[in-house]
Enzyme design. Structure first.
Site, PDB file in Angstrom:
ATOM      1  N   PRO A   5       0.827  -1.176  -0.108  1.00 16.72           N
ATOM      2  CA  PRO A   5      -0.078  -0.157   0.086  1.00 16.72           C
ATOM      3  C   PRO A   5       0.898   1.155  -0.021  1.00 16.72           C
ATOM      4  O   PRO A   5       1.725   1.343   0.791  1.00 16.72           O
ATOM      5  CB  PRO A   5      -0.676   0.044   1.294  1.00 16.72           C
ATOM      6  CG  PRO A   5      -0.555  -1.414   1.894  1.00 16.72           C
ATOM      7  CD  PRO A   5       0.602  -2.079   1.235  1.00 16.72           C
ATOM      8  N   GLU A   6       0.640   2.008  -0.974  1.00 15.49           N
ATOM      9  CA  GLU A   6       1.293   3.258  -1.086  1.00 15.49           C
ATOM     10  C   GLU A   6       0.087   4.394  -0.969  1.00 15.49           C
ATOM     11  O   GLU A   6      -0.761   4.274  -0.523  1.00 15.49           O
ATOM     12  CB  GLU A   6       1.879   3.634  -2.385  1.00 15.49           C
ATOM     13  CG  GLU A   6       3.019   2.662  -2.484  1.00 15.49           C
ATOM     14  CD  GLU A   6       3.908   2.505  -3.935  1.00 15.49           C
ATOM     15  OE1 GLU A   6       4.107   3.634  -4.371  1.00 15.49           O
ATOM     16  OE2 GLU A   6       4.269   1.584  -4.138  1.00 15.49           O
ATOM     17  N   ARG A 121       2.933 -10.575   7.225  1.00 19.78           N
ATOM     18  CA  ARG A 121       4.377 -10.423   7.685  1.00 19.78           C
ATOM     19  C   ARG A 121       4.586  -9.605   9.027  1.00 19.78           C
ATOM     20  O   ARG A 121       5.806  -9.379   9.156  1.00 19.78           O
ATOM     21  CB  ARG A 121       4.912  -9.674   6.531  1.00 19.78           C
ATOM     22  CG  ARG A 121       4.670 -10.728   5.284  1.00 19.78           C
ATOM     23  CD  ARG A 121       5.411 -10.445   4.012  1.00 19.78           C
ATOM     24  NE  ARG A 121       5.161 -11.352   3.176  1.00 19.78           N
ATOM     25  CZ  ARG A 121       5.524 -11.351   1.542  1.00 19.78           C
ATOM     26  NH1 ARG A 121       6.081 -10.350   1.272  1.00 19.78           N
ATOM     27  NH2 ARG A 121       5.175 -12.255   0.908  1.00 19.78           N
TER      28      ARG A 121
END
Length: 283
Positions: A5-6, A121
DNA sequence: AAAGCACCCTGTACGC
DNA sequence: TGCGTACAGGGTGCTT
């Protein structure tokens, strides 16, 4: 496989969550993976969030900002900051959890629903701060804001000696660009990622400015980029459509959309970097 | 000042 | 088919 996600993905998430969360009160919170919480222990985190009303949902760079009404301590600018990093997801659900294995933190809302933070993660972070503005003060300008001008980009670029890609990835210089949109913007501007930022001409800075704004705007309109089933999803589970618009990212060996030359992959700042060696010359 | 690297993690891809 | 290993990636912190 990851598409991280940016700015456009976080913006999409913020818009989706806003409609679902504003006005709700956090009835309770539960931390299943303590290291997801930054800055204080999970017990204090839960205790301070209990009973707090959500007044707004915003975004700053890649940070999602959940604004809270003042609590007993009376802080005016208290908020819950969420950085999704690689694999974080925030979902509003009517069931307690759809994926207990990857559930890290969850909040029970006063309407019985749950705000769930999933993070395969474990790189994502939640931070409760008494001053949202101060907590995010180190971030550079918002590239889509009116305050961000060509002159500002020119100053940034001229003041640094390093590579242009490293500068664009530096959140203190400019907030919200990550690996995908940096590569896409540099391709659109016809600038090699390894160029020294100080070497950019005035025309190149202008092209880069336009490219950054356009690629981010288009990506927001497409609700971000999703590259596979495992990857980024909006808060409603929808995937982003910008993947069809990518010109270079993950397209190594495929023809450049402008000149047909095969896209190359190199490593810049420890990141896989995609470029067209014809359209983006180093010399 | 800038670059490189280890670290934090785990799902996936790949080689044998 | 199955196993071991390399790899990806944002951010931080340390070293060169």
């Amino acid at each position: 496989m990851t598409s991280v996600p940016e700015l456009p993905e976080v913006e999409t998430i913020a818009r989706g969550l806003r409609a679902l969360l504003v006005g709700r009160t956090i009835a309770n919170a539960e931390v299943l993976w303590p290291r997801s919480i930054e800055g204080m222990g999970p017990a204090e985190f839960v205790q301070r969030l209990r009973g707090r009303r959500i007044t707004g949902v915003g975004r700053r760079g890649k940070w999602l900002v959940i604004h809270l009404a003042p609590g007993q301590a009376g802080e005016e600018r208290e908020g819950l900051l969420v950085h999704l990093r690689m694999s974080g997801r925030l979902l509003v659900e009517s069931e307690p959890s759809h994926d207990l294995l990857h559930l890290r933190v969850r909040f029970q809302l006063d309407d019985g629903r749950w705000l769930s933070f999933y993070d395969t993660r474990k790189f994502g972070r939640l931070r409760l701060t008494s001053d949202v503005t101060a907590a995010l003060a180190d971030l550079g300008p918002e590239p889509l804001s009116e305050e961000f001008t060509i002159e500002q980009l020119r100053d940034l670029v001229r003041r640094k000696r390093g590579r242009i890609k490293s500068l664009l990835l530096d959140q203190r210089a400019l907030a919200g660009l990550g690996n995908i949109y940096t590569d896409e913007a540099l391709w659109r501007a016809g600038i090699h990622p390894l160029r020294s930022s100080a070497s950019l001409t005035g025309v190149e800075v202008e092209r880069l400015y336009v490219a950054i704004r356009q690629v981010l705007q288009e990506a927001v309109l497409h609700e971000g980029t999703t590259l596979s089933d495992q990857e980024y999803r909006g808060p409603d589970g929808r995937s982003g459509a910008f993947s069809t618009q990518l010109a270079v990212y993950r397209r190594a060996g495929q023809p450049c959309l402008r000149c047909g030359h095969p896209i190359e992959r190199v490593v810049v700042s420890q990141r896989g970097t995609y470029l067209c060696p014809v359209c983006q010359r180093l010399d």
